[in-house]
Design an enzyme around this catalytic site. Structure first.
Site, mmCIF file in Angstrom:
data_model
loop_
_atom_site.group_PDB
_atom_site.id
_atom_site.type_symbol
_atom_site.label_atom_id
_atom_site.label_comp_id
_atom_site.label_asym_id
_atom_site.label_seq_id
_atom_site.Cartn_x
_atom_site.Cartn_y
_atom_site.Cartn_z
ATOM 1 N N HIS A 215 0.847 -1.193 0.000
ATOM 2 C CA HIS A 215 0.000 0.000 0.000
ATOM 3 C C HIS A 215 0.883 1.243 0.000
ATOM 4 O O HIS A 215 1.461 1.611 1.024
ATOM 5 C CB HIS A 215 -0.912 0.011 1.233
ATOM 6 N N MET A 308 -1.753 -2.639 8.350
ATOM 7 C CA MET A 308 -2.992 -2.241 8.999
ATOM 8 C C MET A 308 -4.185 -2.785 8.213
ATOM 9 O O MET A 308 -4.147 -2.875 6.986
ATOM 10 C CB MET A 308 -3.055 -0.703 9.040
#
Length: 403
Positions: A215, A308
């Site tokens: 990401h 996350m």
């Protein structure tokens, strides 16, 4: 429940004010101070004992790179989020900061058209990371401890320019009909350092391709690929439309594009998609893994590293259910045990491993010989329990065979 204490460090008065105002408006966050450079910040850490620091990269007197090195000498586990510009220079500096021990980063909102939009970007991107990294504070846990004892240092061995030894192997792909024909890695927060612990350890002429979704925004992914390639024995590239996915090379999904593999005749090629984000992410690990299963079926190895959220869970379930293999990073070595934690708790991980053991586990599975397709081959004590820091998890899903 006490609030998260944040110190904001940036040389621009406007930025300090904006970040401080947005954070202070959240009932779970308290801005305990601000600093215009790293030298002042180091003094205020001692005075204010923050739970987290937001740190600008480019500052006078002592910049963010110098500051993070000094912070890690005393506060090994204090979360530090870099706040950098979305530029070539900012991207390079951010990656360097991560290898020196920064925990995560957020790009500064630029050219967004209005102050309100910039503020919303900070709310959407910075606040969730602060709350995730300081979850223990919200649960009334003690503040981060100074370096020493059992504190886990966040710096990478790569940052210290320590030579990385590749896993010694005979470079012949496994003869088992279940041996993976591709390795697919997904990661987020803490991922750049995790990848620096894995990819450089893969041997030259690795017999299967590697695809990676990290990401990251555009340009950052290209810079990450370049950095990995310089330090690795296999070439690492940012994926481009139409790339043929060949053994011995790693491809990184470009920022703001999903990496989708497609089989065309006897080749697998990369296609880039700007379909809607999944799990609030683009690129998304789940999108990549779905396409991996479509192209390779059960001949795939999914590796979910620190990050996350739960991106990668659904895709790893597909890999598992197709007969493939799944590995997850363990909690102790993860910056955030979100993505790998979801996979581990779902009962689909063949093994949950410290980051230092992941490369060897990948190589051993790719080069496996005919046997149980999901044999984890853990070191065991006389009583049969797994030893060391890796854990082998029994499957709780149907159709799996385990040793």
């Amino acid at each position: 429940m006490r609030r998260i204490r944040v110190l904001v460090v940036d040389d621009a008065v406007v930025v300090r004010r904006m970040v401080s105002d947005v954070l202070a408006a959240d009932p779970q966050i308290e801005v305990v101070g601000a600093a215009a450079n790293g030298r002042i910040a180091l003094q205020k850490i001692v005075q204010l004992t923050p739970d987290l620091i937001t740190l600008d990269v480019e500052m006078p007197e002592m910049d963010g790179l110098e500051t993070i090195v000094e912070i890690r000498k005393t506060w090994a586990t204090l979360p530090v989020i870099m706040f950098s510009t979305l530029t070539e220079r900012g991207g390079q500096a951010t990656l360097e900061a991560l290898t020196r021990g920064a925990t995560d980063y957020v790009t500064k909102p630029a050219n967004v058209g209005s102050v309100s939009i910039a503020q919303q970007r900070i709310r959407d991107e910075l606040i969730p990371k602060i709350k995730t990294l300081c979850a223990g504070v919200l649960a009334s846990a003690p503040a981060p401890a100074p370096a020493g004892g059992a504190a886990r240092a966040l710096t990478s061995s790569i940052a210290r320019a320590t030579p990385v030894t590749a896993v010694p192997v005979k470079l012949t792909a496994g003869t088992s009909p279940f041996a993976p024909q591709i390795v697919a890695i997904g990661t987020s927060t803490g991922g750049p350092n995790a990848l620096l612990e894995v990819i450089p350890k893969l041997p030259a002429q690795f017999p299967v391709p590697v695809v990676i979704t990290q990401h990251m925004p555009p340009m950052f992914t290209r810079l990450l690929a370049e950095r990995l390639s310089k330090l690795s024995r296999i070439p690492v590239r940012e994926a481009a439309e139409g790339d043929v996915i060949l053994p011995g090379t790693a491809w990184v999904a470009p920022g703001d594009h999903h990496l989708v593999l497609q089989r065309k005749d006897d080749q697998v090629v990369a296609t880039l998609s700007q379909a809607p984000p999944e799990n609030s992410c683009r690129p998304a690990v789940d999108v990549m893994l779905r396409s991996v299963v479509e192209c390779y079926g059960g001949r795939a190895l999914s590796v979910i590293l620190t990050g996350m959220g739960q991106d990668g869970l659904r895709g790893s379930e597909l890999v598992h259910d197709a007969g493939g293999m799944v590995l997850a990073q363990d909690e102790a070595s993860s910056v955030v045990w979100g993505m790998p934690g979801f996979v581990a708790r779902a009962g689909i991980a063949q093994a949950v491993l410290p980051i230092g053991d992941v490369a060897a586990a990948i190589v051993s599975r790719v080069l496996q010989t005919p046997s149980n397709p999901r044999s984890a081959s853990p070191a065991t004590s006389p009583a049969g329990s797994a030893t060391g820091s890796s854990a082998v998890l029994p499957s709780v899903r149907s159709g799996a065979t385990w040793r």
